[in-house]
Design a protein around this motif. Structure first.
Motif, PDB file in Angstrom:
ATOM      1  N   GLY A   1       8.464  -1.524   5.563  1.00 52.20           N
ATOM      2  CA  GLY A   1       8.658  -0.631   4.425  1.00 52.20           C
ATOM      3  C   GLY A   1       7.347  -0.131   3.846  1.00 52.20           C
ATOM      4  O   GLY A   1       7.191   1.065   3.563  1.00 52.20           O
ATOM      5  N   THR A   2       6.392  -1.037   3.673  1.00 51.22           N
ATOM      6  CA  THR A   2       5.107  -0.625   3.097  1.00 51.22           C
ATOM      7  C   THR A   2       4.307   0.240   4.071  1.00 51.22           C
ATOM      8  O   THR A   2       3.648   1.197   3.655  1.00 51.22           O
ATOM      9  N   ALA A   3       4.371  -0.080   5.367  1.00 49.08           N
ATOM     10  CA  ALA A   3       3.673   0.752   6.357  1.00 49.08           C
ATOM     11  C   ALA A   3       4.257   2.154   6.401  1.00 49.08           C
ATOM     12  O   ALA A   3       3.525   3.148   6.529  1.00 49.08           O
ATOM     13  N   THR A   4       5.578   2.246   6.285  1.00 51.78           N
ATOM     14  CA  THR A   4       6.237   3.551   6.270  1.00 51.78           C
ATOM     15  C   THR A   4       5.836   4.344   5.037  1.00 51.78           C
ATOM     16  O   THR A   4       5.518   5.544   5.125  1.00 51.78           O
ATOM     17  N   ALA A   5       5.825   3.693   3.881  1.00 58.22           N
ATOM     18  CA  ALA A   5       5.423   4.365   2.641  1.00 58.22           C
ATOM     19  C   ALA A   5       4.003   4.893   2.742  1.00 58.22           C
ATOM     20  O   ALA A   5       3.715   6.048   2.369  1.00 58.22           O
ATOM     21  N   LEU A   6       3.107   4.075   3.273  1.00 55.71           N
ATOM     22  CA  LEU A   6       1.711   4.476   3.406  1.00 55.71           C
ATOM     23  C   LEU A   6       1.566   5.668   4.347  1.00 55.71           C
ATOM     24  O   LEU A   6       0.829   6.621   4.063  1.00 55.71           O
ATOM     25  N   SER A   7       2.294   5.647   5.444  1.00 59.38           N
ATOM     26  CA  SER A   7       2.224   6.740   6.407  1.00 59.38           C
ATOM     27  C   SER A   7       2.748   8.042   5.810  1.00 59.38           C
ATOM     28  O   SER A   7       2.171   9.111   6.019  1.00 59.38           O
ATOM     29  N   ILE A   8       3.833   7.970   5.049  1.00 55.70           N
ATOM     30  CA  ILE A   8       4.384   9.172   4.409  1.00 55.70           C
ATOM     31  C   ILE A   8       3.366   9.772   3.449  1.00 55.70           C
ATOM     32  O   ILE A   8       3.117  10.983   3.457  1.00 55.70           O
ATOM     33  N   LEU A   9       2.757   8.931   2.632  1.00 54.43           N
ATOM     34  CA  LEU A   9       1.813   9.420   1.628  1.00 54.43           C
ATOM     35  C   LEU A   9       0.565  10.017   2.251  1.00 54.43           C
ATOM     36  O   LEU A   9      -0.068  10.902   1.668  1.00 54.43           O
ATOM     37  N   LYS A  10       0.206   9.550   3.435  1.00 54.05           N
ATOM     38  CA  LYS A  10      -0.962  10.114   4.116  1.00 54.05           C
ATOM     39  C   LYS A  10      -0.668  11.487   4.715  1.00 54.05           C
ATOM     40  O   LYS A  10      -1.583  12.288   4.933  1.00 54.05           O
ATOM     41  N   GLU A  11       0.630  11.747   4.983  1.00 44.60           N
ATOM     42  CA  GLU A  11       1.004  12.983   5.673  1.00 44.60           C
ATOM     43  C   GLU A  11       1.587  14.049   4.747  1.00 44.60           C
ATOM     44  O   GLU A  11       1.518  15.237   5.059  1.00 44.60           O
ATOM     45  N   GLU A  12       2.162  13.636   3.626  1.00 43.48           N
ATOM     46  CA  GLU A  12       2.905  14.580   2.793  1.00 43.48           C
ATOM     47  C   GLU A  12       2.661  14.264   1.324  1.00 43.48           C
ATOM     48  O   GLU A  12       2.658  13.087   0.920  1.00 43.48           O
ATOM     49  N   LYS A  13       2.474  15.293   0.525  1.00 41.59           N
ATOM     50  CA  LYS A  13       2.288  15.093  -0.914  1.00 41.59           C
ATOM     51  C   LYS A  13       3.662  15.014  -1.571  1.00 41.59           C
ATOM     52  O   LYS A  13       4.315  16.041  -1.807  1.00 41.59           O
ATOM     53  N   VAL A  14       4.108  13.802  -1.809  1.00 36.53           N
ATOM     54  CA  VAL A  14       5.435  13.581  -2.400  1.00 36.53           C
ATOM     55  C   VAL A  14       5.328  12.516  -3.480  1.00 36.53           C
ATOM     56  O   VAL A  14       4.377  11.726  -3.522  1.00 36.53           O
TER      57      VAL A  14
ATOM     58  N   VAL B   1      -3.416 -13.087  12.427  1.00 39.70           N
ATOM     59  CA  VAL B   1      -3.735 -12.453  11.159  1.00 39.70           C
ATOM     60  C   VAL B   1      -2.762 -12.997  10.111  1.00 39.70           C
ATOM     61  O   VAL B   1      -1.759 -13.638  10.454  1.00 39.70           O
ATOM     62  N   ASP B   2      -3.031 -12.732   8.848  1.00 42.51           N
ATOM     63  CA  ASP B   2      -2.105 -13.069   7.765  1.00 42.51           C
ATOM     64  C   ASP B   2      -1.380 -11.785   7.382  1.00 42.51           C
ATOM     65  O   ASP B   2      -1.968 -10.886   6.767  1.00 42.51           O
ATOM     66  N   TYR B   3      -0.082 -11.691   7.724  1.00 44.43           N
ATOM     67  CA  TYR B   3       0.641 -10.445   7.488  1.00 44.43           C
ATOM     68  C   TYR B   3       0.967 -10.218   6.016  1.00 44.43           C
ATOM     69  O   TYR B   3       1.227  -9.078   5.610  1.00 44.43           O
ATOM     70  N   VAL B   4       0.956 -11.255   5.207  1.00 42.01           N
ATOM     71  CA  VAL B   4       1.102 -11.048   3.764  1.00 42.01           C
ATOM     72  C   VAL B   4      -0.127 -10.316   3.236  1.00 42.01           C
ATOM     73  O   VAL B   4      -0.019  -9.369   2.440  1.00 42.01           O
ATOM     74  N   ALA B   5      -1.303 -10.726   3.697  1.00 41.44           N
ATOM     75  CA  ALA B   5      -2.537 -10.038   3.296  1.00 41.44           C
ATOM     76  C   ALA B   5      -2.533  -8.583   3.758  1.00 41.44           C
ATOM     77  O   ALA B   5      -2.958  -7.681   3.019  1.00 41.44           O
ATOM     78  N   VAL B   6      -2.028  -8.351   4.961  1.00 31.39           N
ATOM     79  CA  VAL B   6      -1.931  -6.979   5.465  1.00 31.39           C
ATOM     80  C   VAL B   6      -0.996  -6.154   4.586  1.00 31.39           C
ATOM     81  O   VAL B   6      -1.322  -5.024   4.184  1.00 31.39           O
ATOM     82  N   THR B   7       0.173  -6.710   4.275  1.00 30.37           N
ATOM     83  CA  THR B   7       1.154  -5.994   3.454  1.00 30.37           C
ATOM     84  C   THR B   7       0.599  -5.683   2.077  1.00 30.37           C
ATOM     85  O   THR B   7       0.790  -4.581   1.543  1.00 30.37           O
ATOM     86  N   ASN B   8      -0.082  -6.634   1.465  1.00 31.81           N
ATOM     87  CA  ASN B   8      -0.665  -6.398   0.144  1.00 31.81           C
ATOM     88  C   ASN B   8      -1.761  -5.343   0.196  1.00 31.81           C
ATOM     89  O   ASN B   8      -1.950  -4.578  -0.767  1.00 31.81           O
ATOM     90  N   LYS B   9      -2.473  -5.272   1.307  1.00 29.28           N
ATOM     91  CA  LYS B   9      -3.471  -4.207   1.469  1.00 29.28           C
ATOM     92  C   LYS B   9      -2.782  -2.857   1.619  1.00 29.28           C
ATOM     93  O   LYS B   9      -3.238  -1.849   1.046  1.00 29.28           O
ATOM     94  N   TYR B  10      -1.680  -2.814   2.387  1.00 26.99           N
ATOM     95  CA  TYR B  10      -0.884  -1.576   2.448  1.00 26.99           C
ATOM     96  C   TYR B  10      -0.484  -1.149   1.032  1.00 26.99           C
ATOM     97  O   TYR B  10      -0.552   0.038   0.678  1.00 26.99           O
ATOM     98  N   ALA B  11      -0.031  -2.123   0.235  1.00 22.51           N
ATOM     99  CA  ALA B  11       0.432  -1.821  -1.121  1.00 22.51           C
ATOM    100  C   ALA B  11      -0.688  -1.243  -1.983  1.00 22.51           C
ATOM    101  O   ALA B  11      -0.476  -0.292  -2.752  1.00 22.51           O
ATOM    102  N   ASP B  12      -1.895  -1.809  -1.858  1.00 16.96           N
ATOM    103  CA  ASP B  12      -3.039  -1.265  -2.595  1.00 16.96           C
ATOM    104  C   ASP B  12      -3.260   0.198  -2.245  1.00 16.96           C
ATOM    105  O   ASP B  12      -3.508   1.044  -3.125  1.00 16.96           O
ATOM    106  N   LEU B  13      -3.171   0.501  -0.962  1.00 14.93           N
ATOM    107  CA  LEU B  13      -3.407   1.871  -0.509  1.00 14.93           C
ATOM    108  C   LEU B  13      -2.268   2.801  -0.923  1.00 14.93           C
ATOM    109  O   LEU B  13      -2.498   3.984  -1.187  1.00 14.93           O
ATOM    110  N   ILE B  14      -1.042   2.275  -0.967  1.00 12.48           N
ATOM    111  CA  ILE B  14       0.090   3.076  -1.459  1.00 12.48           C
ATOM    112  C   ILE B  14      -0.176   3.505  -2.896  1.00 12.48           C
ATOM    113  O   ILE B  14      -0.022   4.681  -3.260  1.00 12.48           O
ATOM    114  N   ARG B  15      -0.570   2.542  -3.723  1.00 12.66           N
ATOM    115  CA  ARG B  15      -0.850   2.863  -5.130  1.00 12.66           C
ATOM    116  C   ARG B  15      -2.035   3.820  -5.240  1.00 12.66           C
ATOM    117  O   ARG B  15      -2.015   4.747  -6.067  1.00 12.66           O
ATOM    118  N   ASN B  16      -3.060   3.604  -4.431  1.00 14.09           N
ATOM    119  CA  ASN B  16      -4.229   4.487  -4.464  1.00 14.09           C
ATOM    120  C   ASN B  16      -3.888   5.919  -4.054  1.00 14.09           C
ATOM    121  O   ASN B  16      -4.576   6.866  -4.448  1.00 14.09           O
TER     122      ASN B  16
END
Length: 409
Positions: free
Chosen positions: A21-34, A153-168
Motif C-alpha cells: 500500500g505504501t509503495a503504491t501510494a509513493l509511486s502514484i505521488l511521484k507520477e501524478e499530482k493528486v 533488510v528490515d521491512y518495517v524500516a522500509v515501510t516507514n521510509k516510504y511513509a516519510d516520502l509519501i508525506r514529503n
C-alpha cells in the motif's frame, strides 16, 4: 469525529498501510499530482504481513519465468537495494544457499537452478557437499546452490521510509482508521472509518488479510477467499548463532507455495528458524489460542476450503503436529544443520500469510489484481511482495493513474 473531515475530498485513497500500500501510494505521488490519502486500520504501519516476515530480499529463484512474481521480483529486488542505499536503510546483500539433503530432491534443485538462470540470476553456483560447508560450515547436504542476489533488510524500516516520502510528496496517512462501511453518491465514494469520514474519487484496496472483504464491501466479487496460514518461528539462542552465517534454505516441495523451514540471519541481529505453515483460526491469529468465530464460519462455508483440505490434509496434519511439538520442529531443522538440539532454540515470533484460495480449491500462486469502476483491488500479493514492493507498486500505480484519468478527470 473532526467536522472538517466531512468536507475533505481526496482524489485517490489507498486502504492498507503495509509495504504494498505504501509503495503504491509513493509511486502514484511521484507520477501524478493528486490529493492522496492512505488509511491504515492499526495504530502503526506494517503491523501485519509486512512486519512479521523474515526480512529476506528474495532473488527470484523460485518463480516461473514470465510470471508476475518472477518479473516483479527480479526488477523489484534491484529497486529495493537501490532504494535502501539511497535512503540509508540498513541492508546486506549476503546471498543464500539452498541445500538438497537426499537424492529425491535433486530434480527439484535442478529446476530451481534452471529457473534462476532463466530469471537472470547471474552468478548462481552449484555446490558439492564439501562446497556447501565453504559457505555454511555447519550445514549438511549432498548438493546445493549458492544464490548471490538474496539479501536481508528490515521491512518495517522500509515501510516507514516510504511513509516519510509519501508525506514529503504531499500525501496524508491516517492511522487507527479501520474501514467500517462505504457509500456511493454521484461523484464520490464516501468512506466511513472508526475515526472519521472521508470522500474520495478513487480507491485502491491493498488491505492484505482483509482484501477480499474490502472488495466485497465495495460491491466487487473477489472470486476468491483469504485463508490465513500462521508461520511460527523459533530463534537460535545467542550462544548458538555461530551455527548460521547467513541464510540456509531447503529444497521446497513444488506442490506447495511455502519454502519450508529455514535459517535466516536478521538484519537487526539474531537468527530465526522457521516458519512452519499451519492453518490459523483467525485472520490476524498470531497465537495458537487466537480464534474468530466469523473467520472460522466463513472458511467452513466456503467450498474451496473443503476442496483444499481434501487435497492437502496430510500436509496440514503434519504442520499442525509440528506446531505443537518442538521435537518435530527440531528434526526438520536438523536436516539442514544436524548438530542443532532442542536446547539451542527458543520460541520466536509468528506471522500470518494471506493465502488466496479459489472456489475450486486451488491456491492462488501469483499476484491477483482486479480493476473495477473507480477502483483497483489487490487481492493477492504473496511473497515476494515485500521484495517486489517498488515494482508491484509501480505496476498498480500505472493501472490506477490510467483509470483515474479515464474515469474521474
Amino acid at each position: 469525529m473532526d467536522k472538517s473531515q466531512l468536507n475533505q475530498t481526496y482524489d485517490i485513497t489507498i486502504i492498507g498501510g503495509g509495504i504494498v500500500g505504501t509503495a503504491t501510494a509513493l509511486s502514484i505521488l511521484k507520477e501524478e499530482k493528486v490529493k492522496l490519502l492512505l488509511l491504515e486500520s492499526e495504530s502503526s504501519l506494517a503491523a501485519h504481513q509486512t512486519g512479521n516476515n523474515s526480512g529476506v530480499i528474495h532473488s527470484g529463484l523460485y518463480y516461473k519465468p514470465g510470471s508476475l512474481k518472477a518479473t516483479n521480483c527480479t526488477t523489484g529486488r534491484e529497486m529495493m537495494y537501490t532504494f535502501c542505499e539511497e535512503n540509508k536503510v540498513q541492508f546486506d546483500r549476503c546471498g543464500k544457499i539452498v541445500v538438497a539433503t537426499n537424492k529425491e530432491e535433486i530434480p527439484a534443485l535442478n529446476m530451481l537452478e534452471e529457473r534462476g538462470r532463466s530469471n537472470g540470476l547471474i552468478g548462481i553456483r552449484r555446490l558439492s557437499a564439501s562446497e556447501i560447508k565453504e559457505y555454511e560450515p555447519h550445514a549438511s547436504g549432498i548438493d546445493g546452490l549458492f544464490v548471490p542476489q538474496t539479501g536481508i533488510v528490515d521491512y518495517v524500516a522500509v515501510t516507514n521510509k516510504y511513509a516519510d516520502l509519501i508525506r514529503n510528496n504531499g500525501g496524508e496517512i491516517k492511522l487507527s482508521s479501520k474501514l467500517i462501511s462505504v457509500k456511493r453518491d454521484v461523484k464520490d465514494l464516501i468512506l466511513f472509518t472508526e475515526h472519521g469520514e472521508y470522500r474520495t474519487k478513487f480507491v485502491v484496496n491493498c488491505a492484505g488479510l482483509q482484501s477480499d472483504r474490502i472488495a466485497t464491501m465495495f460491491g466487487v466479487d473477489p472470486q476468491l477467499q483469504i485463508i490465513p496460514f500462521r508461520g511460527e518461528y523459533y530463534k537460535l539462542k545467542k550462544e548458538k548463532q555461530y551455527l548460521v552465517k547467513n541464510l540456509i534454505y531447503p529444497v521446497p516441495d513444488p506442490q506447495f507455495p511455502f519454502l519450508g523451514v529455514h535459517f535466516t540471519r536478521m538484519i537487526n541481529g539474531g537468527v530465526e528458524a522457521g516458519p512452519n505453515a499451519v492453518l490459523a483460526f483467525k485472520r490476524e491469529g498470531y497465537k495458537k489460542t487466537d480464534f474468530s468465530f466469523r473467520d472460522i464460519l466463513e472458511m467452513k462455508l466456503y467450498p474451496g476450503f473443503w476442496k483444499m483440505a481434501a487435497k492437502y490434509y496430510k500436509m496440514g496434519f503434519q504442520e499442525f503436529r509440528r506446531s505443537f511439538s518442538k521435537e518435530l520442529f527440531v528434526k526438520s531443522l536438523q536436516k539442514l544443520i544436524p548438530e542443532i538440539q532442542d536446547d539451542d532454540i527458543e520460541v520466536g515470533g509468528a506471522g500470518v500469510r494471506a493465502q488466496a484460495l479459489e472456489r475450486d480449491g486451488r491456491l492462488v500462486d501469483d499476484f491477483r489484481i482486479v480493476e473495477a469502476e473507480r477502483m483497483v483491488h489487490v487481492l493477492n500479493a504473496p511473497s515476494p511482495a515485500a521484495t517486489a514492493s517498488l515494482s508491484i507498486g509501480k505496476t498498480i500505480s500505472e493501472m490506477v493513474i490510467n483509470r483515474f484519468n479515464e474515469e474521474v478527470k
